[in-house]
Design an enzyme around this catalytic site. Structure first.
Site, short mmCIF file in Angstrom:
data_model
loop_
_atom_site.label_atom_id
_atom_site.label_comp_id
_atom_site.label_asym_id
_atom_site.label_seq_id
_atom_site.Cartn_x
_atom_site.Cartn_y
_atom_site.Cartn_z
N ARG A 111 4.98 1.40 2.73
CA ARG A 111 6.00 0.34 2.62
C ARG A 111 7.34 1.03 2.45
O ARG A 111 7.55 1.73 1.45
CB ARG A 111 5.71 -0.60 1.45
CG ARG A 111 6.88 -1.49 1.14
CD ARG A 111 6.56 -2.62 0.20
NE ARG A 111 5.75 -3.63 0.85
CZ ARG A 111 5.56 -4.86 0.37
NH1 ARG A 111 6.11 -5.21 -0.78
NH2 ARG A 111 4.81 -5.72 1.02
N HIS A 138 6.63 -7.04 9.07
CA HIS A 138 5.58 -7.15 8.05
C HIS A 138 4.30 -7.66 8.73
O HIS A 138 3.87 -8.78 8.51
CB HIS A 138 6.05 -8.10 6.95
CG HIS A 138 5.26 -8.00 5.68
ND1 HIS A 138 4.25 -7.09 5.48
CD2 HIS A 138 5.34 -8.72 4.52
CE1 HIS A 138 3.74 -7.24 4.27
NE2 HIS A 138 4.39 -8.22 3.67
N GLN A 141 1.14 -9.13 6.76
CA GLN A 141 1.32 -10.48 6.23
C GLN A 141 1.17 -11.52 7.34
O GLN A 141 0.51 -12.54 7.16
CB GLN A 141 2.70 -10.61 5.58
CG GLN A 141 2.98 -11.99 5.02
CD GLN A 141 2.12 -12.33 3.81
OE1 GLN A 141 2.11 -11.59 2.84
NE2 GLN A 141 1.39 -13.45 3.86
N ASP A 226 10.78 -17.82 3.77
CA ASP A 226 10.70 -16.55 3.03
C ASP A 226 11.98 -16.44 2.21
O ASP A 226 12.92 -17.23 2.39
CB ASP A 226 10.55 -15.39 4.03
CG ASP A 226 10.38 -14.02 3.38
OD1 ASP A 226 10.02 -13.98 2.18
OD2 ASP A 226 10.60 -13.00 4.06
N CYS A 265 5.07 -16.11 2.27
CA CYS A 265 4.37 -14.83 2.01
C CYS A 265 4.38 -14.48 0.53
O CYS A 265 3.55 -13.69 0.08
CB CYS A 265 4.98 -13.72 2.85
SG CYS A 265 6.69 -13.34 2.46
N ARG A 293 -4.92 -12.12 2.12
CA ARG A 293 -4.44 -10.75 2.31
C ARG A 293 -5.60 -9.76 2.16
O ARG A 293 -5.69 -8.78 2.89
CB ARG A 293 -3.34 -10.39 1.28
CG ARG A 293 -2.00 -11.11 1.46
CD ARG A 293 -1.29 -10.75 2.74
NE ARG A 293 -1.00 -9.34 2.93
CZ ARG A 293 0.07 -8.69 2.46
NH1 ARG A 293 0.97 -9.33 1.76
NH2 ARG A 293 0.25 -7.39 2.70
#
Ligand code: CP
Ligand code: NVA
Length: 306
Positions: A111, A138, A141, A226, A265, A293
């Site tokens: 990340r 991402h 996700q 988001d 998310c 996830r």
């Protein structure tokens, strides 16, 4: 990139068939878990004897825990490190780090701020590399989100998706998904924070930019938002003001299809990009989305190792 390894970098690296097959694997992982009750391991133990390095330059709750739980349940182990605790934080190059870690572990998840850090790591390692979020995308996700939509609405076919809020890494991965799977993606954002034409210039006509907040969610099957300020971005009061009308509130949900689902998310900033009565309301599926996830990470790890 070594030819005999599989990196999970972005959703648009897949064909439609490959992406649908990966989604099937996400569901299989979840269904086998259900059949086994709360068993702590997966029958096939594809991670047995394997070690996953997870390297974070930014904070994380879901990505960190779900990868660790996934790897444990697959029979493997995880080594979790913050980039600042590595020599990377003191200037050792990504290239050298990638070469060394390839001698220690079997796959790596990163990340990072810069997307190029993940690409450099992948280019210089002999192990599979997973993009666990960069400033650009991402994919883990959004794979999970697609899985969640299939789970709740049975299929992705003919579904309309509406994104509310500024363009960012999550939206880029949604654009990739729409490019591969051909669903209608409406992007509802003010002009200042709309997606760059450059990003969607190769996309088909299924991606629609719209700034009318009253029109955007009409007949929509899935509403997504988001944070207005991604990790590392300055909190600009002006931006917050401009985005006010794009907050997901009940009125936007009411204009959508009656079976619409709401995705986020997480982490959520309640009262900013979303109202409490939406995220806690009957159309929200954010907790299943968060659980998924784990199942999706297993499918990704399995894909990388196979
Ligand atoms: N959604 C997501 O990636 O959450 P974290 O930042 O907590 O990992
Ligand atoms: N766009 C957000 C996603 C967090 C999971 C960020 O990058 O901070």
């Amino acid at each position: 990139m070594a030819q005999d390894k599989k990196d999970f970098i972005d959703l648009n690296q897949f064909s439609k068939e490959e992406l649908l097959s990966l989604l099937e694997s996400c569901h299989d992982r979840k269904n086998s878990k259900k059949r086994n009750g709360h068993a702590t391991v997966d029958d096939d133990q594809v991670g047995s004897g394997k070690i996953l390095a997870t390297i974070f330059e930014k904070p994380s709750t879901r990505t960190r825990f779900s990868f660790e739980v996934a790897m444990l349940q697959l029979g493997g182990k995880t080594i979790n490190v913050s980039m600042n605790d590595m020599q990377l934080g003191r200037g050792e190059t990504v290239q050298d780090t990638a070469k060394v870690l390839s001698r220690y572990v079997d796959l790596a998840m990163l990340r990072t701020f810069k997307h190029s850090t993940i690409l450099d790591f992948a280019m210089n390692s002999t192990i599979p590399v997973i993009n666990g979020l960069s400033n650009q995308s991402h994919p883990c996700q959004v794979l999970t989100d697609l899985m969640t939509v299939e789970e709740k609405l049975n299929s992705l076919d003919s579904k309309i998706f509406t994104w509310f809020g500024p363009a960012n890494n999550m939206l880029n991965s949604w654009i990739h998904a729409s490019d591969v799977l051909n669903f209608e993606l409406r992007i509802c954002a003010p002009e200042e924070y709309q997606v760059d034409d450059e990003i969607i210039k190769g996309s088909k006509s299924n991606i629609i930019k719209i700034n009318d907040v009253n029109e955007a969610s009409k007949n929509s099957n899935c509403i997504i938002t988001d944070t207005w300020f991604s990790m590392g971005e300055d909190h600009e009061p002006d931006k917050e003001k401009i985005l006010e009308p794009y907050r997901v509130d009940k009125s936007k949900i009411e204009k959508a299809d009656k079976d619409v689902i709401f995705l986020h998310c997480l982490p959520a900033h309640r009262g900013q990009e979303v109202e409490d009565d939406v995220i806690d309301g009957p159309r929200s599926v954010v907790w299943d989305e968060a659980e998924n996830r784990v199942h999706a990470q297993k499918a990704i790890i399995d894909w990388c190792l196979s």
